[in-house]
Design a protein around this motif. Structure first.
Motif, short mmCIF file in Angstrom:
data_model
loop_
_atom_site.label_atom_id
_atom_site.label_comp_id
_atom_site.label_asym_id
_atom_site.label_seq_id
_atom_site.Cartn_x
_atom_site.Cartn_y
_atom_site.Cartn_z
N PHE A 131 9.81 -26.07 -22.81
CA PHE A 131 9.08 -25.69 -21.60
C PHE A 131 9.23 -24.21 -21.26
CE2 PHE A 131 8.47 -30.13 -20.18
CZ PHE A 131 7.23 -30.01 -19.56
N LEU A 132 10.35 -23.59 -21.66
CA LEU A 132 10.64 -22.23 -21.20
C LEU A 132 9.49 -21.25 -21.43
CD1 LEU A 132 14.39 -21.70 -22.17
CD2 LEU A 132 13.43 -22.02 -19.89
N PRO A 133 8.98 -21.09 -22.67
CA PRO A 133 7.91 -20.11 -22.87
C PRO A 133 6.57 -20.56 -22.29
CG PRO A 133 8.37 -21.26 -24.93
CD PRO A 133 9.41 -21.70 -23.95
N ARG A 134 6.35 -21.87 -22.20
CA ARG A 134 5.05 -22.36 -21.72
C ARG A 134 4.96 -22.36 -20.20
NH1 ARG A 134 4.04 -27.40 -22.37
NH2 ARG A 134 6.04 -28.21 -23.10
N PHE A 135 6.06 -22.67 -19.53
CA PHE A 135 6.04 -22.80 -18.08
C PHE A 135 6.54 -21.52 -17.39
CE2 PHE A 135 8.14 -24.44 -14.10
CZ PHE A 135 6.97 -24.78 -13.44
N GLY A 136 7.46 -20.82 -18.02
CA GLY A 136 7.99 -19.58 -17.45
C GLY A 136 8.64 -19.79 -16.10
N PRO A 137 9.70 -20.63 -16.00
CA PRO A 137 10.28 -20.94 -14.69
C PRO A 137 10.96 -19.74 -14.04
CG PRO A 137 11.68 -21.77 -16.45
CD PRO A 137 10.43 -21.29 -17.10
N ASP A 138 10.91 -19.72 -12.71
CA ASP A 138 11.69 -18.75 -11.95
C ASP A 138 13.14 -19.20 -11.83
OD1 ASP A 138 9.43 -17.07 -11.28
OD2 ASP A 138 8.82 -18.65 -9.89
N VAL A 139 13.35 -20.51 -11.87
CA VAL A 139 14.68 -21.08 -11.75
C VAL A 139 14.68 -22.46 -12.41
CG1 VAL A 139 14.16 -22.06 -9.47
CG2 VAL A 139 16.53 -21.63 -10.10
N VAL A 140 15.85 -22.88 -12.90
CA VAL A 140 16.00 -24.17 -13.58
C VAL A 140 17.13 -24.93 -12.91
CG1 VAL A 140 16.61 -25.31 -15.77
CG2 VAL A 140 15.22 -23.21 -15.78
N THR A 141 16.92 -26.24 -12.64
CA THR A 141 18.04 -27.12 -12.32
C THR A 141 18.37 -27.90 -13.58
OG1 THR A 141 16.69 -28.98 -11.53
CG2 THR A 141 17.34 -27.32 -9.91
N LEU A 142 19.64 -27.93 -13.93
CA LEU A 142 20.05 -28.44 -15.24
C LEU A 142 21.20 -29.42 -15.07
CD1 LEU A 142 19.73 -28.23 -18.34
CD2 LEU A 142 21.23 -26.22 -18.25
N ASP A 143 20.99 -30.66 -15.51
CA ASP A 143 22.05 -31.66 -15.48
C ASP A 143 23.14 -31.26 -16.48
OD1 ASP A 143 23.47 -33.97 -15.00
OD2 ASP A 143 22.19 -35.24 -16.23
N VAL A 144 24.40 -31.41 -16.09
CA VAL A 144 25.49 -31.06 -16.99
C VAL A 144 25.59 -32.04 -18.14
CG1 VAL A 144 28.00 -30.86 -17.19
CG2 VAL A 144 26.82 -29.85 -15.24
N THR A 145 25.50 -33.34 -17.85
CA THR A 145 25.72 -34.39 -18.86
C THR A 145 24.40 -35.00 -19.27
OG1 THR A 145 27.86 -34.86 -17.83
CG2 THR A 145 27.00 -36.50 -19.37
N MET A 146 23.99 -34.74 -20.52
CA MET A 146 22.76 -35.32 -21.07
C MET A 146 23.01 -35.66 -22.53
SD MET A 146 19.71 -32.89 -19.53
CE MET A 146 20.38 -31.40 -20.29
N PRO A 147 22.32 -36.67 -23.06
CA PRO A 147 22.45 -36.97 -24.50
C PRO A 147 21.78 -35.89 -25.34
CG PRO A 147 20.73 -38.33 -23.50
CD PRO A 147 21.40 -37.59 -22.38
N GLY A 148 22.19 -35.79 -26.59
CA GLY A 148 21.61 -34.79 -27.47
C GLY A 148 22.13 -33.41 -27.11
N LEU A 149 21.22 -32.52 -26.77
CA LEU A 149 21.59 -31.17 -26.36
C LEU A 149 22.01 -31.22 -24.90
CD1 LEU A 149 21.56 -28.20 -27.53
CD2 LEU A 149 19.39 -27.93 -26.29
N ASP A 150 23.33 -31.14 -24.63
CA ASP A 150 23.80 -31.31 -23.26
C ASP A 150 23.55 -30.06 -22.42
OD1 ASP A 150 25.78 -29.44 -23.86
OD2 ASP A 150 27.38 -30.91 -24.02
N GLY A 151 23.96 -30.13 -21.15
CA GLY A 151 23.64 -29.04 -20.24
C GLY A 151 24.25 -27.72 -20.63
N LEU A 152 25.51 -27.71 -21.10
CA LEU A 152 26.16 -26.45 -21.47
C LEU A 152 25.48 -25.82 -22.68
CD1 LEU A 152 29.94 -27.26 -20.94
CD2 LEU A 152 28.41 -25.94 -19.47
N ALA A 153 25.18 -26.64 -23.69
CA ALA A 153 24.52 -26.11 -24.89
C ALA A 153 23.11 -25.61 -24.54
CB ALA A 153 24.46 -27.19 -25.97
#
Length: 370
Positions: free
Chosen positions: A41-63
């Motif tokens: 989404f980053l290049p397509r949406f161009g967010p001003d700000v992101v809310t990011l969950d810390v714990t997610m499957p696959g690529l987690d929040g820190l990565a």
């Protein structure tokens, strides 16, 4: 409109967050179910700000945060659980460039919305105007410095600070008691504070002559891990204030979150002590309450206030009063503050003796207490 990308693997949380921000009327929203979808989404949406969950499957929040900071840096607010593991991950995220961390509601989400939603919206709005600070490798550099290794190549002397001039029209603070020996440093910080505190304490020498008390706006879950982390990255001894503790030169005291930290006098001398939060102080631990308590017991000339990055105005009124009565204050410069709210209010009130970029604050503080 503020372009907000919500990243969470929980369909329920995406729905809840979407409803909160849609009700505000000035957010354009996009949603991602995991870290990889967020990166797409980053290049397509161009967010001003992101809310990011810390714990997610696959690529987690820190990565995912690492990739965001490398590929398209933008302000990120982490959503974290209340667990100890979640607190450690949240501090990692702040060290890697996240602007702030918000606690996820525990249990029934709907029951926590009255408390959760206003804090979340306020934090995301501030983050959208913030400067993300990319701090990868900071811990390793500080450990190397305290091990006596040479500074990294290309390092430069810190820029000189500036004196913004005299203070005017500052409200009074009650009279002080008799002067104790030594002095005390009072530090306030909020959004962006943990990395700024790491940078400040990591540059102070082991023989720093005054105690330091820190009011960092943060939940109670995070202040213990923050104190332990700062203790490992600084030549000074750092501890969380969970009970009254004597103020000892060269030691650092971090106020416990969701409460306040104040200076009190006991038969054995001055102490840092926890205090229940009071309604007249909207942020906790309160910088204003900390400074007021110190001014009640110590002469202003034996106090130094340091106001660092953070939204709002906590600490500006009382530190301006501290300077007006003969104390000294340092405000972090706009150029390095993640959010120039609290220090900016101090400067605008004419209450900063010195305005310094983050990398110069430790040197200025050391000179003031010498």
């Amino acid at each position: 409109m503020i372009r907000l990308l919500v990243v969470d693997d929980s369909a329920l949380m995406r729905k809840v967050l979407g409803a909160i921000f849609a009700a505000e009327g000035d957010f354009e929203l996009a949603f991602a179910r995991d870290g990889l979808e967020a990166l797409d989404f980053l290049p397509r949406f161009g967010p001003d700000v992101v809310t990011l969950d810390v714990t997610m499957p696959g690529l987690d929040g820190l990565a995912c945060l690492d990739r965001i900071m490398l590929e398209r840096p933008c302000p990120v607010v982490m959503l974290s659980s209340l667990t100890g593991e979640g607190a450690e991950a949240s501090l990692d995220a702040l060290a890697r460039g996240a602007v702030d961390v918000i606690e996820k509601p525990a249990g029934a989400v709907s029951l926590a919305l009255d408390r959760f939603a206003p804090a979340l919206v306020r934090t995301v709005r501030a983050a959208a105007r913030a400067r993300p600070r990319i701090a990868l490798g900071l811990a390793a550099r500080l450990r190397a410095r305290h091990a006596g290794l040479a500074p990294p190549p290309g390092s430069r002397p810190a820029p000189r600070a500036v004196d913004p001039g005299p203070v005017d029209d500052v409200p009074p603070i009650p009279a002080v008691a008799a002067e104790p020996a030594g002095g005390l440093v009072l530090v306030g910080a909020s959004t962006g504070g943990p990395p700024a505190l790491t940078a400040l304490l990591g540059e102070l020498p082991a023989g720093f002559p005054w105690p330091i008390v820190i009011a960092q706006h943060m939940p109670a879950t995070f202040t213990g891990p923050l104190a332990r982390r700062l203790n490992g990255l600084s030549a000074l001894s750092v501890q969380e204030v969970t009970a009254p503790v004597p103020l000892i030169p060269g030691r650092v005291y971090v106020g416990r979150g969701d409460a306040d930290v104040i200076v009190v006098r006991r038969p054995g001398g001055l102490m840092a002590a926890p205090a229940p939060a009071q309604a007249e102080y909207p942020w906790h631990p309160s910088v204003d309450r900390l400074v007021e308590s110190a001014l009640d017991l110590m002469p202003p000339r034996r106090l130094v206030g340091v106001l660092m990055t953070g939204m709002g105005r906590d600490g500006a009124r009382t530190m301006a009063a501290l300077r007006a009565r003969g104390g000294r204050t340092i405000a972090e410069a706009e150029a390095t503050a993640v959010v120039w709210g609290m220090p900016g209010e101090l400067v605008r009130a004419g209450g900063a003796s010195v305005v310094a970029p983050l990398e110069a604050i430790a040197a200025e503080l050391t000179a003031l207490v010498a």
